[in-house]
Every structure is written in structure tokens, then in C-alpha cells.
Write an enzyme that holds these catalytic residues in place. Structure first.
Site, PDB file in Angstrom:
ATOM      1  N   GLY A   8      77.257 -42.419  -3.102  1.00  0.00           N
ATOM      2  CA  GLY A   8      76.070 -43.258  -2.931  1.00  0.00           C
ATOM      3  C   GLY A   8      74.795 -42.449  -3.031  1.00  0.00           C
ATOM      4  O   GLY A   8      73.778 -42.788  -2.412  1.00  0.00           O
ATOM      5  N   GLY A  15      70.695 -41.976   0.183  1.00  0.00           N
ATOM      6  CA  GLY A  15      71.559 -41.012  -0.485  1.00  0.00           C
ATOM      7  C   GLY A  15      70.796 -39.984  -1.288  1.00  0.00           C
ATOM      8  O   GLY A  15      71.134 -38.796  -1.295  1.00  0.00           O
ATOM      9  N   LYS A  28      68.967 -45.222 -12.233  1.00  0.00           N
ATOM     10  CA  LYS A  28      69.985 -44.389 -11.594  1.00  0.00           C
ATOM     11  C   LYS A  28      70.449 -43.263 -12.525  1.00  0.00           C
ATOM     12  O   LYS A  28      70.715 -42.140 -12.079  1.00  0.00           O
ATOM     13  CB  LYS A  28      71.157 -45.244 -11.131  1.00  0.00           C
ATOM     14  CG  LYS A  28      70.799 -46.171  -9.973  1.00  0.00           C
ATOM     15  CD  LYS A  28      72.007 -46.917  -9.442  1.00  0.00           C
ATOM     16  CE  LYS A  28      71.625 -47.892  -8.339  1.00  0.00           C
ATOM     17  NZ  LYS A  28      71.087 -47.218  -7.137  1.00  0.00           N
ATOM     18  N   LYS A  59      81.014 -50.993  10.634  1.00  0.00           N
ATOM     19  CA  LYS A  59      80.893 -49.549  10.858  1.00  0.00           C
ATOM     20  C   LYS A  59      81.882 -49.070  11.914  1.00  0.00           C
ATOM     21  O   LYS A  59      82.421 -47.957  11.813  1.00  0.00           O
ATOM     22  CB  LYS A  59      79.452 -49.191  11.247  1.00  0.00           C
ATOM     23  CG  LYS A  59      78.478 -49.281  10.076  1.00  0.00           C
ATOM     24  CD  LYS A  59      77.072 -48.868  10.470  1.00  0.00           C
ATOM     25  CE  LYS A  59      76.141 -48.905   9.258  1.00  0.00           C
ATOM     26  NZ  LYS A  59      74.763 -48.474   9.603  1.00  0.00           N
TER      27      LYS A  59
END
Length: 313
Positions: free
Chosen positions: A11, A17, A45, A138
């Protein structure tokens, strides 16, 4: 001088990230960036990946669904940091369970840092629905890591300054300070913790080879950035030389106003409620299985909110 761990960031082109990748390279770690095959269709990206490559990072193309390729990538490194999106519009937290399985098979990973970087999910079992989904997922990842006996560090970095300080924590979706009026939650005096994203990257990388953070939660609590919403607004008013009209909203009205909102908006508002009405970022003491980053690494000159907000003037 001890050899620095080889780090794989999953990521690495995302909001937090990319900060972690930059910090890893800056602090001298051999840095690997895992990217999904479909990323090659995203020009922003791709350009970011090429920039990382120019800085010295090694790029690895692999899908989390390709178990063997993922295992092969993991065998090249010592530490894995996941920065997979866990936000409202892009929620991939449970995808990390595939990463856990690959780490188990690879057998060589000395530390895994899953995608956290917000409130500590283990103290958020009381969270309002549907905002609780973030913490539920999480926690599932944490329990899978622990069940597999994978060495870990959990990073709780509280509020990202770009989202919260830059907007003075407003609900309108704008990421710049308001120019005329500002919404204040409750009396505006509940303390929160506001952290520059680049500092999150630095503290995260600092922790990966540190035995003091092994199998612990590391909270990032810069002392000068433990501020209420009202204090952050006052900083902005001083810097901008402009007084904002204050509109106060009670917890009752805030919750009542959620009923007709979209699912995504409800999640955002639930998190704001936890932060600014309940004070869930700072209403507890750090326990024996946790540690605080600014005390561990006093050499890091973190960005204060006074300094951070100057860029918006």
C-alpha cells in the site's frame, strides 16, 4: 553499525503509505514497494512508483490473491508494513488476512506492522455503529497475527493533520480551513492528538528494528500537539489574523443529525463523535503493553500544529 532491516511496504502509493516509503528510504533501509498489477493503469500511482525507484526502492508486482508470488516477495525482506486503506471509501483491512497467511508460510519475517495508524481498535469496543466496523476488522487482523505468533508492532497515530487540522475538523469535506464560520463539537475543549503524516512515517520506520516496540502498541502522542479543537481553531485565527464565527453543536444534536445520512457519512460522524465528544484519543493511560513514540525517539523534531497550519495562511 547494525545492519538495517529490509522493509516491504504494502500500500505504498496510498495516503500514509507514501510517507512510510519516503521515511524508510530516508532512514537508510533497503526498501521494497509491493504494488498490485492493476496499479499500472493509474498514471499518478505509476509516477509515484517510478519516483520511489529513482530514490532507490525496489518495486515488486504482486497481488494479495497470488499466494505464492506474495510468499516469494516476503522471502526477500525482514519487515513488512501494511498501509492498506482502511477509510470510508476504500476499506481493505481484512485483505491483510491473506498477508498474514503468506507471512506464516514465508517464515522469515522479523516484524509485521499491520495497517492501523488511527485509534487503537482494542480500546474501541464501545464504538458506535457503523463506525465500529473499522475497529472490528482491525481487531480481527490483530488476533490473526497473534494467533500465528508473528512478531508485531501496532502503530496508533491518532489524527492525520491533513484531514483534521487542515479542515479544523469540519464536516463539509473541505481540506482547507474555513474562512468565515466554524463548527465546534460540544464545548470544543476535549483533547485530541494531531499528528503530521510525515512524522507518522518517521516514527513508524524508527520502530521496526527497536526491541522496545516488539509485540507492543506504539502510540504517537507529540506533547505539543495534544490540543482541543478550540485550541487548534485559536492557532488558525492567530496565524490568519481572522476571527471565525463559532457554531456549537451538542452531542445530542450531532447524533440526531446522523440518522438521515449515508452509510459513509455515518462512519465519518461516528469517528468524529468518538474523538471530539468522548475524547477517545486521550481519555486513557498508556498501559504496560504499549509505549509512546516521542519518548522513545526524542531526536525526531516533530511538526507542531502551529508550524503545520502556517502552510494554509
Amino acid at each position: 553499525m547494525d545492519k538495517k532491516s529490509r522493509v516491504l511496504i504494502v500500500g505504498g502509493t496510498g495516503y500514509i503509505g507514501k510517507r512510510i516509503v519516503n521515511a524508510s528510504i530516508s532512514l537508510g533501509h533497503p526498501t521494497y514497494v509491493l504494488f498490485r498489477p492493476e496499479v499500472v493503469s493509474n498514471i499518478d500511482k505509476v509516477q509515484m512508483l517510478l519516483y520511489f525507484k529513482q530514490l532507490g526502492a525496489k518495486l515488486i508486482e504482486a497481488s494479495l490473491d497470488d499466494h505464492q508470488r506474495l510468499v516469494d516477495a516476503l522471502k526477500q525482506v525482514d519487515v513488512v508494513i501494511s498501509a492498506l486503506a482502511g477509510g470510508v471509501l476504500s476499506h481493505h483491512i481484512l485483505e491483510q488476512l491473506k498477508l498474514v497467511e503468506a507471512i506464516k508460510e514465508a517464515g522469515n519475517i522479523k516484524r509485521f506492522l499491520p495497517s492501523e495508524f488511527g485509534m487503537d481498535p482494542d480500546i474501541m469496543e464501545h464504538a458506535l455503529q457503523p463506525g465500529s466496523i473499522t475497529f472490528i476488522d482491525k481487531r480481527k487482523v490483530r488476533r490473526a497475527i497473534e494467533a500465528a505468533s508473528i512478531p508485531y508492532t501496532y502503530v496508533s497515530s491518532n489524527m492525520f493533520a491533513g484531514y483534521f487540522a487542515g479542515s479544523l475538523a469540519q464536516l463539509d469535506g473541505h481540506m482547507m480551513p474555513p474562512r468565515d464560520k466554524v463548527l465546534i463539537y460540544g464545548d470544543g475543549n476535549v483533547k485530541g492528538i494531531w499528528v503530521d503524516e510525515d512524522d507518522v512515517g518517521t516514527y513508524t520506520i524508527k520502530s521496526i528494528d527497536d526491541p522496545q516496540t516488539l509485540n507492543k502498541t506504539m502510540y504517537i502522542r507529540p506533547p505539543m500537539n495534544i490540543l482541543s479543537q478550540k485550541e487548534v481553531i485559536q492557532i488558525w485565527e492567530r496565524l490568519s489574523e481572522q476571527n471565525l464565527d463559532k457554531i456549537y453543536i451538542s452531542s445530542q444534536d450531532f447524533l440526531a443529525d446522523m440518522k438521515d445520512k449515508s452509510y459513509e457519512e455515518k462512519i465519518v460522524r461516528c469517528h468524529l463523535y468518538q474523538i471530539f465528544f468522548r475524547g477517545d484519543l486521550y481519555n486513557f493511560e498508556i498501559g504496560p503493553n504499549a509505549i509512546e513514540a516521542t519518548k522513545l525517539y526524542p531526536e525526531v523534531k516533530y511538526v507542531t500544529m502551529d508550524s503545520y497550519l502556517e502552510r494554509y495562511v
